[in-house]
Design a protein around this motif. Structure first.
Motif, PDB file in Angstrom:
ATOM      1  N   UNK A  55      -1.755   6.967 -23.437  1.00 45.37           N
ATOM      2  CA  UNK A  55      -3.021   7.028 -23.740  1.00 45.37           C
ATOM      3  C   UNK A  55      -3.444   6.644 -25.307  1.00 45.37           C
ATOM      4  N   UNK A  56      -2.614   7.078 -26.016  1.00 41.28           N
ATOM      5  CA  UNK A  56      -2.657   6.959 -27.594  1.00 41.28           C
ATOM      6  C   UNK A  56      -2.261   5.405 -27.715  1.00 41.28           C
ATOM      7  N   UNK A  57      -1.455   4.890 -27.115  1.00 39.19           N
ATOM      8  CA  UNK A  57      -1.105   3.445 -27.112  1.00 39.19           C
ATOM      9  C   UNK A  57      -2.387   2.510 -26.732  1.00 39.19           C
ATOM     10  N   UNK A  58      -2.948   2.949 -25.781  1.00 42.99           N
ATOM     11  CA  UNK A  58      -3.746   2.212 -25.289  1.00 42.99           C
ATOM     12  C   UNK A  58      -5.036   2.246 -26.176  1.00 42.99           C
ATOM     13  N   UNK A  59      -5.539   3.425 -26.625  1.00 37.08           N
ATOM     14  CA  UNK A  59      -6.483   3.656 -27.639  1.00 37.08           C
ATOM     15  C   UNK A  59      -6.368   2.873 -28.826  1.00 37.08           C
ATOM     16  N   UNK A  60      -5.046   2.903 -29.460  1.00 35.95           N
ATOM     17  CA  UNK A  60      -4.564   2.211 -30.726  1.00 35.95           C
ATOM     18  C   UNK A  60      -4.881   0.652 -30.434  1.00 35.95           C
ATOM     19  N   UNK A  61      -4.197   0.213 -29.360  1.00 35.63           N
ATOM     20  CA  UNK A  61      -4.310  -1.337 -29.010  1.00 35.63           C
ATOM     21  C   UNK A  61      -5.859  -1.733 -28.869  1.00 35.63           C
ATOM     22  N   UNK A  62      -6.491  -0.996 -28.068  1.00 33.33           N
ATOM     23  CA  UNK A  62      -7.931  -1.138 -28.020  1.00 33.33           C
ATOM     24  C   UNK A  62      -8.727  -1.292 -29.264  1.00 33.33           C
TER      25      UNK A  62
END
Length: 110
Positions: free
Chosen positions: A21-28
């Motif tokens: 979830x954090x990886x997705x948030x940072x990429x977004x």
């Protein structure tokens, strides 16, 4: 690995902020930042064209440095010669823009 080790590792990663979830948030967030950065540069460029002013060399240098980073990473992963060419060309233009920034700051005229 034992079950306890895997569970412990997963818990540590979650605590350190590297879960999915954090990886997705940072990429977004990174993608939104890139879009905003390019959009602001385009607005500045259009305003400069409409008012017959030059784009500040510092702004140009920052944008070109961003392009160098993006194209270099693309080349590193895809090994496409066009990205290598773009990276080298943008890098050269960045150096020229930074040179102009330094000359303006120190009062050197060419």
């Amino acid at each position: 690995m034992k079950k306890e080790e895997i569970l412990s590792k997963a818990q540590r990663e979650g605590v350190l902020g590297v879960d999915e979830g954090t990886k997705y948030m940072k990429n977004h967030g990174r993608i939104i930042g890139q879009i905003m950065f390019c959009s602001v540069f385009i607005v500045i460029a259009l305003l400069a064209i409409m008012t017959n002013n030059e784009i500040d060399y510092g702004v140009r240098a920052m944008f070109l440095a961003y392009i160098v980073g993006e194209t270099y990473v693309e080349w590193k992963f895809k090994k496409s010669k066009i990205y290598l060419f773009l990276s080298i060309t943008a890098g050269f233009a960045t150096i020229l823009a930074l040179n102009e920034v330094a000359c303006n700051m120190f009062g050197v005229t060419l």
